[in-house]
Motif scaffolding. Structure first.
Motif, PDB file in Angstrom:
ATOM      1  N   PRO A 204       0.792  -1.238   0.000  1.00  0.00           N
ATOM      2  CA  PRO A 204       0.000   0.000   0.000  1.00  0.00           C
ATOM      3  C   PRO A 204       0.821   1.283   0.000  1.00  0.00           C
ATOM      4  O   PRO A 204       0.267   2.359  -0.245  1.00  0.00           O
ATOM      5  CB  PRO A 204      -0.836  -0.095   1.285  1.00  0.00           C
ATOM      6  N   GLY A 205       2.111   1.203   0.266  1.00  0.00           N
ATOM      7  CA  GLY A 205       2.968   2.378   0.157  1.00  0.00           C
ATOM      8  C   GLY A 205       2.947   3.296   1.359  1.00  0.00           C
ATOM      9  O   GLY A 205       2.851   4.526   1.220  1.00  0.00           O
ATOM     10  N   PHE A 206       3.102   2.713   2.550  1.00  0.00           N
ATOM     11  CA  PHE A 206       3.223   3.539   3.754  1.00  0.00           C
ATOM     12  C   PHE A 206       4.487   4.389   3.656  1.00  0.00           C
ATOM     13  O   PHE A 206       5.541   3.924   3.244  1.00  0.00           O
ATOM     14  CB  PHE A 206       3.287   2.655   4.999  1.00  0.00           C
ATOM     15  N   GLY A 207       4.358   5.672   4.028  1.00  0.00           N
ATOM     16  CA  GLY A 207       5.507   6.565   4.007  1.00  0.00           C
ATOM     17  C   GLY A 207       5.721   7.282   2.694  1.00  0.00           C
ATOM     18  O   GLY A 207       6.687   8.026   2.554  1.00  0.00           O
ATOM     19  N   PHE A 208       4.814   7.078   1.738  1.00  0.00           N
ATOM     20  CA  PHE A 208       4.976   7.692   0.422  1.00  0.00           C
ATOM     21  C   PHE A 208       3.730   8.485   0.030  1.00  0.00           C
ATOM     22  O   PHE A 208       2.723   7.924  -0.398  1.00  0.00           O
ATOM     23  CB  PHE A 208       5.259   6.625  -0.642  1.00  0.00           C
ATOM     24  N   GLY A 209       3.788   9.813   0.205  1.00  0.00           N
ATOM     25  CA  GLY A 209       2.766  10.698  -0.323  1.00  0.00           C
ATOM     26  C   GLY A 209       1.391  10.566   0.298  1.00  0.00           C
ATOM     27  O   GLY A 209       0.390  10.816  -0.383  1.00  0.00           O
ATOM     28  N   ASP A 214      -4.435   9.223   6.798  1.00  0.00           N
ATOM     29  CA  ASP A 214      -4.744   8.202   5.792  1.00  0.00           C
ATOM     30  C   ASP A 214      -3.958   6.917   6.032  1.00  0.00           C
ATOM     31  O   ASP A 214      -4.464   5.811   5.792  1.00  0.00           O
ATOM     32  CB  ASP A 214      -4.455   8.731   4.380  1.00  0.00           C
ATOM     33  N   GLN A 215      -2.732   7.053   6.510  1.00  0.00           N
ATOM     34  CA  GLN A 215      -1.941   5.854   6.759  1.00  0.00           C
ATOM     35  C   GLN A 215      -2.503   5.050   7.930  1.00  0.00           C
ATOM     36  O   GLN A 215      -2.540   3.815   7.883  1.00  0.00           O
ATOM     37  CB  GLN A 215      -0.472   6.239   6.983  1.00  0.00           C
ATOM     38  N   MET A 216      -2.969   5.715   8.952  1.00  0.00           N
ATOM     39  CA  MET A 216      -3.603   5.001  10.049  1.00  0.00           C
ATOM     40  C   MET A 216      -4.923   4.380   9.598  1.00  0.00           C
ATOM     41  O   MET A 216      -5.299   3.287  10.042  1.00  0.00           O
ATOM     42  CB  MET A 216      -3.837   5.934  11.237  1.00  0.00           C
ATOM     43  N   LYS A 217      -5.610   5.040   8.675  1.00  0.00           N
ATOM     44  CA  LYS A 217      -6.834   4.474   8.114  1.00  0.00           C
ATOM     45  C   LYS A 217      -6.517   3.189   7.351  1.00  0.00           C
ATOM     46  O   LYS A 217      -7.254   2.190   7.450  1.00  0.00           O
ATOM     47  CB  LYS A 217      -7.505   5.484   7.183  1.00  0.00           C
ATOM     48  N   MET A 218      -5.400   3.184   6.604  1.00  0.00           N
ATOM     49  CA  MET A 218      -5.006   1.976   5.881  1.00  0.00           C
ATOM     50  C   MET A 218      -4.674   0.836   6.837  1.00  0.00           C
ATOM     51  O   MET A 218      -4.979  -0.320   6.556  1.00  0.00           O
ATOM     52  CB  MET A 218      -3.804   2.247   4.968  1.00  0.00           C
ATOM     53  N   ILE A 219      -4.048   1.168   7.957  1.00  0.00           N
ATOM     54  CA  ILE A 219      -3.777   0.136   8.967  1.00  0.00           C
ATOM     55  C   ILE A 219      -5.083  -0.511   9.409  1.00  0.00           C
ATOM     56  O   ILE A 219      -5.197  -1.738   9.491  1.00  0.00           O
ATOM     57  CB  ILE A 219      -3.051   0.729  10.193  1.00  0.00           C
ATOM     58  N   GLY A 220      -6.086   0.318   9.675  1.00  0.00           N
ATOM     59  CA  GLY A 220      -7.366  -0.193  10.149  1.00  0.00           C
ATOM     60  C   GLY A 220      -8.173  -0.908   9.089  1.00  0.00           C
ATOM     61  O   GLY A 220      -9.079  -1.688   9.420  1.00  0.00           O
ATOM     62  N   GLU A 221      -7.849  -0.654   7.809  1.00  0.00           N
ATOM     63  CA  GLU A 221      -8.620  -1.247   6.718  1.00  0.00           C
ATOM     64  C   GLU A 221      -7.769  -2.178   5.844  1.00  0.00           C
ATOM     65  O   GLU A 221      -8.099  -2.432   4.687  1.00  0.00           O
ATOM     66  CB  GLU A 221      -9.245  -0.142   5.872  1.00  0.00           C
ATOM     67  N   THR A 222      -6.714  -2.712   6.426  1.00  0.00           N
ATOM     68  CA  THR A 222      -5.821  -3.601   5.687  1.00  0.00           C
ATOM     69  C   THR A 222      -6.576  -4.763   5.040  1.00  0.00           C
ATOM     70  O   THR A 222      -6.279  -5.176   3.918  1.00  0.00           O
ATOM     71  CB  THR A 222      -4.716  -4.150   6.614  1.00  0.00           C
ATOM     72  N   GLU A 223      -7.563  -5.278   5.737  1.00  0.00           N
ATOM     73  CA  GLU A 223      -8.290  -6.445   5.219  1.00  0.00           C
ATOM     74  C   GLU A 223      -9.022  -6.155   3.917  1.00  0.00           C
ATOM     75  O   GLU A 223      -9.357  -7.077   3.170  1.00  0.00           O
ATOM     76  CB  GLU A 223      -9.291  -6.940   6.257  1.00  0.00           C
ATOM     77  N   TYR A 224      -9.263  -4.862   3.619  1.00  0.00           N
ATOM     78  CA  TYR A 224      -9.984  -4.507   2.396  1.00  0.00           C
ATOM     79  C   TYR A 224      -9.051  -4.201   1.224  1.00  0.00           C
ATOM     80  O   TYR A 224      -9.518  -3.925   0.121  1.00  0.00           O
ATOM     81  CB  TYR A 224     -10.885  -3.300   2.663  1.00  0.00           C
ATOM     82  N   LEU A 225      -7.755  -4.225   1.463  1.00  0.00           N
ATOM     83  CA  LEU A 225      -6.792  -3.934   0.400  1.00  0.00           C
ATOM     84  C   LEU A 225      -6.441  -5.201  -0.373  1.00  0.00           C
ATOM     85  O   LEU A 225      -6.198  -6.250   0.217  1.00  0.00           O
ATOM     86  CB  LEU A 225      -5.512  -3.343   1.000  1.00  0.00           C
TER      87      LEU A 225
END
Length: 294
Positions: A204-209, A214-225
């Motif tokens: 998902p590109g944590f640390g890039f742009g 949003d990055q914490m949101k991606m952590i919480g929604e990893t299962e949907y990626l």
């Protein structure tokens, strides 16, 4: 021209589940999470620049990563932190030197990933014995990258990132970061499959742009990626969205990082890209203990 004499056949996603990848003719199961240890050959990486940028220290660190529990070594010849020195492919190749072949010689069971956005560096690495490609650019910084990935048939790590090197770290606020990342993955995986790349790993590109929110949101929604079709790699080790809000340094957030590692493992992450291997191995052990009791 590629000089590796072996003939490879990429795994068919319709035959093999997404938790298996074909690494240079070796079928690697991802039914248990793997640790990817970071080996930066750079003088300017943000937390370990200059520590391993000669062959002797690089080999010593590779040995330590493997002994500590890493199964994949991710070799990076170029730093991608903000304001890092920009290298050409030929400069990357010069910096790599014999490191890949020497690691392969001393540790033949190790899987080696090459962190580059250049097709020519990939071809060099393939001839030296790499097992997978880790391209932070998603093929956007070198229009020959997807062709090189298809030619080598190596597993390809596809990362979500802004479309140019110059805008790589421009923080964009997305209306829905998970939807945006999945749209990108859908487009890019189709392009890769058309090129003959079937072993695809999504990052998902944590640390890039991306904003910290949003990055914490991606952590919480990893299962949907990632559509549950391709394995997911998570690289949050020593990232600023963790340490800056806490007022800490990149080296002082191991406890917080491991808690986030546990969250993404619980949502199906298959590879953790890290600096701190022993602590991550313990997190994976705890993950299994926890799931045994469920």
């Amino acid at each position: 021209m590629l000089s590796n004499p072996q003939t490879f056949k990429s795994s068919d996603p319709q035959i093999f589940p997404f938790n298996s990848i074909n690494c240079n003719g070796r079928l690697v199961e991802l039914n248990k999470p793997k640790i990817m240890g970071i080996l930066n050959l750079t003088p300017d990486s943000f937390s370990d620049g200059g520590k391993f940028n000669n062959e002797k220290s690089a080999l010593e660190h590779a040995e330590k990563l493997l002994k500590d529990g890493a199964e994949i070594i991710d070799i990076g010849p170029q730093s991608t932190r903000p304001n890092a020195e920009f290298l050409s492919s030929s400069e990357e190749i010069k910096r790599i030197g014999n490191t890949i072949s020497q690691i392969k010689k001393q540790f033949p069971e190790a899987l080696i990933s090459l962190d580059t956005f250049y097709a020519e560096t990939v071809k060099f690495g393939f001839n030296e014995g790499i097992d997978m490609i880790n391209d932070i650019s998603g093929g956007q910084y070198d229009d020959k990258m997807f062709d090189a990935a298809g030619e080598t048939k190596l597993p390809y790590i596809l990362m979500h990132v802004n479309p140019s090197y110059e805008t790589m770290h421009d923080k964009l606020k997305f209306e829905d970061i998970t939807l945006e990342v999945n749209r990108y993955f859908s487009k890019k995986t189709n392009e890769l499959l058309e090129k003959g790349v079937k072993d695809i790993i999504l990052d998902p590109g944590f640390g890039f742009g991306k904003t910290g929110e949003d990055q914490m949101k991606m952590i919480g929604e990893t299962e949907y990626l990632g559509f549950e079709r391709f394995p997911l790699l998570i690289g949050i080790s020593r990232k600023s969205f963790i340490y800056k809000p806490l007022g800490k340094s990149p080296l002082d957030i191991n406890e917080e990082t491991q808690k986030l590692h546990m969250k993404v493992l619980e949502q199906g992450a298959k590879i953790l890209r890290v600096h701190d291997v022993p602590q991550t191995l313990e997190t994976i052990r705890q993950f299994y203990e926890k799931n045994k009791k469920c």
